[in-house]
Each structure stands twice: as structure tokens, then as C-alpha cells.
Design a protein around this motif. Structure first.
Motif, PDB file in Angstrom:
ATOM      1  N   ILE A 181      39.497  33.581  33.499  1.00 51.60           N
ATOM      2  CA  ILE A 181      39.355  32.129  33.398  1.00 51.60           C
ATOM      3  C   ILE A 181      40.608  31.513  32.783  1.00 51.60           C
ATOM      4  O   ILE A 181      41.120  30.484  33.246  1.00 51.60           O
ATOM      5  N   HIS A 192      43.420  31.651  35.405  1.00 44.76           N
ATOM      6  CA  HIS A 192      43.263  30.632  36.443  1.00 44.76           C
ATOM      7  C   HIS A 192      43.542  29.236  35.889  1.00 44.76           C
ATOM      8  O   HIS A 192      44.050  28.363  36.611  1.00 44.76           O
ATOM      9  N   ASP A 201      46.304  26.748  37.479  1.00 46.09           N
ATOM     10  CA  ASP A 201      46.052  25.351  37.854  1.00 46.09           C
ATOM     11  C   ASP A 201      47.084  24.425  37.215  1.00 46.09           C
ATOM     12  O   ASP A 201      47.599  23.508  37.865  1.00 46.09           O
ATOM     13  N   THR A 223      37.289  26.388  49.918  1.00 47.25           N
ATOM     14  CA  THR A 223      38.713  26.129  49.680  1.00 47.25           C
ATOM     15  C   THR A 223      39.436  25.709  50.959  1.00 47.25           C
ATOM     16  O   THR A 223      40.336  24.863  50.916  1.00 47.25           O
ATOM     17  N   ASP A 267      44.571  33.971  46.850  1.00 49.70           N
ATOM     18  CA  ASP A 267      43.867  35.118  46.254  1.00 49.70           C
ATOM     19  C   ASP A 267      43.603  36.117  47.370  1.00 49.70           C
ATOM     20  O   ASP A 267      42.573  36.045  48.038  1.00 49.70           O
ATOM     21  N   TYR A 310      31.969  33.348  37.939  1.00 45.16           N
ATOM     22  CA  TYR A 310      33.167  33.381  38.775  1.00 45.16           C
ATOM     23  C   TYR A 310      33.151  32.221  39.771  1.00 45.16           C
ATOM     24  O   TYR A 310      34.166  31.550  39.988  1.00 45.16           O
ATOM     25  N   HIS A 346      33.525  28.738  37.608  1.00 41.83           N
ATOM     26  CA  HIS A 346      34.548  28.462  36.599  1.00 41.83           C
ATOM     27  C   HIS A 346      35.713  27.631  37.132  1.00 41.83           C
ATOM     28  O   HIS A 346      36.198  26.726  36.446  1.00 41.83           O
ATOM     29  N   GLN A 347      36.147  27.913  38.348  1.00 43.53           N
ATOM     30  CA  GLN A 347      37.315  27.196  38.858  1.00 43.53           C
ATOM     31  C   GLN A 347      37.033  25.712  39.088  1.00 43.53           C
ATOM     32  O   GLN A 347      37.846  24.865  38.676  1.00 43.53           O
ATOM     33  N   TYR A 385      39.028  22.954  36.930  1.00 42.03           N
ATOM     34  CA  TYR A 385      39.771  21.960  37.703  1.00 42.03           C
ATOM     35  C   TYR A 385      39.295  20.551  37.365  1.00 42.03           C
ATOM     36  O   TYR A 385      40.092  19.621  37.204  1.00 42.03           O
TER      37      TYR A 385
END
Length: 260
Positions: free
Chosen positions: A29, A32, A36, A96, A188, A240, A243-244, A248
Motif C-alpha cells: 500500500i 502504491h 501514485d 483500469t 502491473d 488489495y 486500497h488503490q 487515489y
């Protein structure tokens, strides 16, 4: 009696493994978040563009993949688990591609781990005939030899042993296997080769020390852990996936209100 003990083992969670997974999850985390900041929000963090950040990133993915292989024999319903993780990887890719095409994830780590989980199911009949020490040795050797396959070579990191034919590097199927087609892009990317061999290294390590020593090994080394980390480890997949977007979103708010 033996069947009941096996069933109980399959249903049991091991705090140490979940704690390790939780610790690596926190590291991921943070990584990432830095990614970002540098590549999306264009913050100046030169260290992150160097070799130190690369080692950090590799430590995360190596541990996740190796640990997933180690834990394969401890779980129940391997086909269901594999499909779940693989499907989560597909969801990440679709989201994405649609909403963040410049930062799209294609053949990401979840797709890889789900694929590895599913591949072990039919291959296990062959693996049980192979001594675990030998399986571990060959898995490590194959991982080292194929580490640079995405770049067109056999070899490991800066060691380029043999250039592979360019004819192999065509199409999405070959890209999934590890022979990356020209102009392929993913933020990724974890192809089946070489990473399946790292997954197998974890699998054979457990076969070598876990199966042989049975309950004594598990009770002595795997049952002790730290509750906060093991909680994260137990819910690693959902964390997982979430979290992004959360990280963000926080950064968007900070940027919009000029809080940094």
C-alpha cells in the motif's frame, strides 16, 4: 480419524502466514501510494525512480507470490480459490482499462496468482512423484534462468545468458506466458513465466518441510502471529482490491484543496 484431522487442517488459519501477508500488504500500500504520487500526481520524489524503489517493489511481489505457493497445500477448494483470485484480476484489468487506460493493469499479479493456483491442481499428480527437494531446486533454477524472459533473454537481472527468438514475442497469449509482444503496456505485469517457478518454489518448500514434519511444524512455526497483521492478511484480497481506489481518492482530495 485421519480424514477428520486433514479436514481440520484445511480449515485452519495460520497466524504467522497471515501476519507475514499483512506486513507485506502494508508495504505494498505504501509503495502504491508513492507510485501514485510520482507517476499520477507528478510529485518530485527522485529516490522512488531509482534502484532502491525497484528492490522495494520486488521484495513485495516476490514475497506475495512465494507465500501463495507455500500456502497452496494449506487451503481447501483450490479450484474455487484459484477462480476467485483470477476473476479478481480480471475485474482489476477491466476497471483500469475503462477508467484509467493510461495506467491500465493487464496480466497483473492477481491474474498470475490465480493462474498458478489453478495450474497446480492438474500438475499435483506429477509433483507428488517428484522429491520435494528436487522440485524446489529445479523451481529456483528455472526462475533464475527465465527471470529476464520478458526482455527477450534467458538470465537474471543484468545477467543475459541467451537471446530468445523474436518470433516468440507475438500476441496476447504469448505475452501472458512471458514472451511480451511489442508495444504491450501494463503498470502491473506478471507473466506466467518466470513467476510460476517462484510460486512453485514456495509450493515445494512447504512439501519439503511442512508435509514431512506435519502437525509439529505447523504448531511450532505457523500458529503464532500478531493479531493486527494477521487480520489484514486474512482479508488481503478485498484490501488489495480496495486500497488503490481509496489511496487515489485521498490524494485527489488533497490535491483539490491544496493540502500538500
Amino acid at each position: 480419524m485421519g480424514v477428520n484431522k486433514e479436514k481440520e487442517r484445511k480449515n485452519q488459519r495460520y497466524e504467522m502466514l497471515d501476519s507475514i501477508r499483512g506486513a507485506v500488504l502494508i508495504s505494498m500500500i505504501l509503495y502504491h501510494a508513492c507510485w501514485d504520487l510520482v507517476y499520477i500526481f507528478k510529485k518530485d520524489f527522485r529516490w522512488f525512480e531509482g534502484s532502491g524503489a525497484y528492490v522495494w517493489q520486488q521484495s513485495i511481489c516476490w514475497t506475495f507470490i512465494f507465500l501463495s505457493g507455500f500456502c497452496w497445500s494449506l487451503g481447501k477448494r483450490p479450484v474455487k480459490r484459484g477462480i476467485t483470485v483470477f476473476s479478481a484480476g480480471v475485474v482489476v484489468s477491466l476497471v483500469t482499462i475503462v477508467f484509467m487506460p493510461k495506467d491500465r493493469v493487464v496480466f497483473g499479479v492477481l491474474t498470475l496468482i490465480g493462474s498458478c493456483m489453478l495450474l497446480i491442481v492438474p500438475l499435483r499428480k506429477l509433483f507428488v512423484k517428484l522429491p520435494a527437494r528436487r522440485g524446489l531446486f529445479f523451481s529456483i533454477v528455472l526462475f533464475v534462468l527465465t527471470r529476464n524472459i520478458n526482455r527477450g533473454y534467458l538470465g537474471f537481472e543484468e545477467w543475459k545468458l541467451l537471446r530468445l527468438p523474436k518470433v516468440l514475442y507475438q500476441g496476447k497469449i504469448m505475452t501472458f506466458l512471458g514472451f511480451t509482444e511489442p508495444k504491450f503496456y501494463s503498470t502491473d505485469y506478471f507473466s506466467l513465466i518466470p513467476w510460476f517457478f517462484l510460486f512453485l518454489s514456495g509450493y515445494f518448500l512447504y512439501c519439503m518441510i511442512g508435509e514431512k514434519n506435519g502437525v509439529n511444524f505447523r504448531s511450532r512455526y505457523l500458529e503464532a502471529g500478531w493479531k493486527p497483521l494477521s487480520f489484514l492478511g486474512k482479508h488481503s484480497l478485498i484490501i488489495y482490491l480496495l486500497h488503490q481506489p481509496l489511496v487515489y481518492g485521498v490524494f485527489i482530495l488533497l490535491d483539490r484543496f491544496s493540502l500538500w
